[in-house]
Design an enzyme around this catalytic site. Structure first.
Site, PDB file in Angstrom:
ATOM      1  N   GLY A 184       1.157  -1.003   0.097  1.00 44.04           N
ATOM      2  CA  GLY A 184      -0.007  -0.109  -0.154  1.00 44.04           C
ATOM      3  C   GLY A 184       0.634   1.175   0.224  1.00 44.04           C
ATOM      4  O   GLY A 184       2.239   0.822   1.084  1.00 44.04           O
ATOM      5  N   ARG A 244       9.887  -1.240  -5.154  1.00 37.55           N
ATOM      6  CA  ARG A 244       8.998  -1.524  -6.088  1.00 37.55           C
ATOM      7  C   ARG A 244       8.827  -0.089  -6.672  1.00 37.55           C
ATOM      8  O   ARG A 244       9.297   1.005  -6.083  1.00 37.55           O
ATOM      9  CB  ARG A 244       7.965  -1.266  -5.462  1.00 37.55           C
ATOM     10  CG  ARG A 244       7.758  -3.116  -3.867  1.00 37.55           C
ATOM     11  CD  ARG A 244       6.699  -3.091  -3.815  1.00 37.55           C
ATOM     12  NE  ARG A 244       5.304  -3.423  -4.771  1.00 37.55           N
ATOM     13  CZ  ARG A 244       4.014  -3.549  -4.073  1.00 37.55           C
ATOM     14  NH1 ARG A 244       3.588  -3.169  -3.351  1.00 37.55           N
ATOM     15  NH2 ARG A 244       3.152  -3.907  -5.725  1.00 37.55           N
ATOM     16  N   GLN A 256      -6.023  -8.824  -2.591  1.00 40.99           N
ATOM     17  CA  GLN A 256      -5.866  -8.079  -1.822  1.00 40.99           C
ATOM     18  C   GLN A 256      -7.025  -7.472  -0.841  1.00 40.99           C
ATOM     19  O   GLN A 256      -7.542  -7.403   0.338  1.00 40.99           O
ATOM     20  CB  GLN A 256      -5.141  -7.137  -1.932  1.00 40.99           C
ATOM     21  CG  GLN A 256      -3.623  -6.972  -1.701  1.00 40.99           C
ATOM     22  CD  GLN A 256      -3.437  -6.632  -3.357  1.00 40.99           C
ATOM     23  OE1 GLN A 256      -3.823  -7.845  -3.953  1.00 40.99           O
ATOM     24  NE2 GLN A 256      -2.269  -6.356  -3.969  1.00 40.99           N
ATOM     25  N   ASP A 265      -1.779   4.881  -5.729  1.00 43.03           N
ATOM     26  CA  ASP A 265      -0.195   4.991  -5.654  1.00 43.03           C
ATOM     27  C   ASP A 265       0.845   5.964  -6.416  1.00 43.03           C
ATOM     28  O   ASP A 265       1.559   5.775  -5.751  1.00 43.03           O
ATOM     29  CB  ASP A 265       0.422   3.089  -6.942  1.00 43.03           C
ATOM     30  CG  ASP A 265      -0.648   2.514  -5.463  1.00 43.03           C
ATOM     31  OD1 ASP A 265      -1.479   1.989  -6.038  1.00 43.03           O
ATOM     32  OD2 ASP A 265       0.371   1.625  -4.831  1.00 43.03           O
TER      33      ASP A 265
HETATM   34  C1  LIG Z   1      -4.001   3.705  -0.564  1.00 42.76           C
HETATM   35  S1  LIG Z   1      -2.992   2.901  -1.191  1.00 42.76           S
HETATM   36  C2  LIG Z   1      -3.145   1.718  -1.852  1.00 42.76           C
HETATM   37  C3  LIG Z   1      -3.022   0.960  -3.632  1.00 42.76           C
HETATM   38  O1  LIG Z   1      -1.625  -0.148  -2.622  1.00 42.76           O
HETATM   39  C4  LIG Z   1      -2.193  -1.330  -3.172  1.00 42.76           C
HETATM   40  O2  LIG Z   1      -0.534  -1.617  -4.448  1.00 42.76           O
HETATM   41  P1  LIG Z   1      -0.586  -3.175  -3.541  1.00 42.76           P
HETATM   42  O3  LIG Z   1      -1.500  -3.463  -2.535  1.00 42.76           O
HETATM   43  O4  LIG Z   1       0.788  -3.275  -4.389  1.00 42.76           O
HETATM   44  O5  LIG Z   1       0.528  -2.033  -2.733  1.00 42.76           O
HETATM   45  C5  LIG Z   1      -2.963  -0.950  -4.411  1.00 42.76           C
HETATM   46  O6  LIG Z   1      -2.515  -0.420  -5.415  1.00 42.76           O
HETATM   47  C6  LIG Z   1      -4.805   0.485  -3.803  1.00 42.76           C
HETATM   48  O7  LIG Z   1      -5.035   0.828  -4.121  1.00 42.76           O
END
Ligand SMILES: CSC[C@H]1O[C@H](OP(=O)(O)O)[C@H](O)[C@@H]1O
Length: 348
Positions: free
Chosen positions: A54, A90, A202, A243
């Site tokens: 996140g 990342r 997720q 993101d």
């Molecule tokens: C509040 S940021 C959340 C955002 O991050 C997630 O990506 P990941 O699980 O790969 O870190 C996803 O894009 C969420 O919307």
């Protein structure tokens, strides 16, 4: 946010103040496993392997990772090496680079012996600020949801969300979930359609876990079901996290977000993006310029989790080659509004 009946944050300093304590999100919802990260390498692995994830949460973890590195080697060479390792973990979420820049600015020019303490202090402040920013996003989003519910007070408000932009993805409250939590707590009946969010799920694993813990009614759906629900009038609004939002308002978010925005646009469903300004990247002109993280094909071709007896198993979805872009880009023209700590804006 609420976990096992207690209000907690998703990240905290260890008792001795030298490390950090995070949830290993790979084990959720099946096991609530707190882990301690005590050095730079541990922080880098946790971000790269998505123990924690996140955008704001990645930034907070990296900030402490840099502080832990400086506690070992506070030289300019050590600072540059630690920064380079963390920023490469990342590539897409701008909060990672933003948080590392915040810490680097806080320590540059200081005597080596003062750098670690200044880095920990900046990382602490980033966490406190993020919690407050997300709460403010919730307050502005609450006003929005109150208005949407007033259009049909006879039934719950149906919100669709994608991936996890919840308190697990931030220090507290979440971004997309903050308005939902505050609306629920304010007595507005809200129901959430939770996209499972392949391939890492997720939504089904993390967002559903959060909503269960907070008592928010929700239904997990296949990613491909959202368009039908919108066509049937069962979605009053879509709220997602992000993101990175670029200078022209393009939105980079978990893969599949763009398809939800297209379906929302085609069905006249408002599509909102919730973000703190720490996720706004004015230095990047448009979504075409954002590096899209390519993750391992095995995240698509394999599924791992507990069987009915609770034994962890991995099943083969396919033995064919797979492509696994982790994010996509939603053009600003498909975004109804941006829910930020400064208010709900029709342009960022
Ligand atoms: C509040 S940021 C959340 C955002 O991050 C997630 O990506 P990941 O699980 O790969 O870190 C996803 O894009 C969420 O919307």
């Amino acid at each position: 946010m609420i976990l096992e009946g207690k209000h907690i944050r998703s990240i905290a300093r260890t008792a001795d103040g030298k490390g950090i304590r995070i949830l290993d999100q790979r084990q959720l919802p099946w096991e609530i496993r707190w882990v301690e990260l005590r050095d730079l390498d541990a922080a880098a692995v946790a971000i790269r392997e998505m123990w924690t994830r996140g955008a704001p949460m990645i930034g907070a973890t990296a900030a402490y990772g840099l502080a832990m590195a400086l506690a070992v080697d506070a030289s300019d060479t050590g600072l540059d090496a630690a920064y380079a390792m963390l920023v490469e973990t990342r590539p897409t979420a701008i909060n990672l680079r933003w948080a590392l820049e915040q810490v680097r600015t806080a320590v540059e020019g200081l005597p080596y012996g003062e750098r670690a303490a200044a880095a920990y202090a900046r990382a602490d402040a980033i966490c406190d600020e993020d919690a407050e920013l997300c709460r403010a996003i919730g307050e502005h989003g609450l006003d929005l949801l109150r208005g949407l519910h007033a259009r049909h007070p006879d039934r719950p408000l149906n919100i669709l969300t994608h991936c996890n932009a919840g308190w697990l993805a931030t220090v507290d409250y979440g971004t997309a979930t903050a308005p939902i939590y505050l609306a629920h707590d304010a007595g507005i009946p809200v129901h959430v359609w939770v996209d499972e969010t392949r391939p890492r799920n997720q939504g089904a694993l993390l967002t559903a876990f959060e909503l269960r813990n907070h008592g928010v009614p929700h239904t997990v759906i296949a990613d491909n079901a959202g368009g039908l629900l919108m066509m049937q009038g069962q979605v009053d609004a879509v709220i997602v996290g992000t993101d990175r939002v670029t200078a022209n308002g393009d939105v980079c978010n978990k893969i599949g977000t763009y398809l939800k925005a297209l379906a929302a646009h085609d069905n006249g469903v408002p599509f909102y993006v919730a973000l703190p300004y720490t996720t706004f990247d004015p230095a990047t002109a448009s979504g075409a310029d954002i590096p899209i993280e390519a993750r391992a094909p095995e995240e698509v071709t394999r599924l791992t989790g507990p069987d009915e007896a609770g034994r962890i198993a991995t099943i083969r979805v396919t033995d064919s080659p797979a492509l696994n872009p982790a994010f996509d880009v939603t053009p600003a023209r498909l975004v109804t509004g941006y829910i930020t700590e400064r208010g709900v804006l029709d342009r960022i």
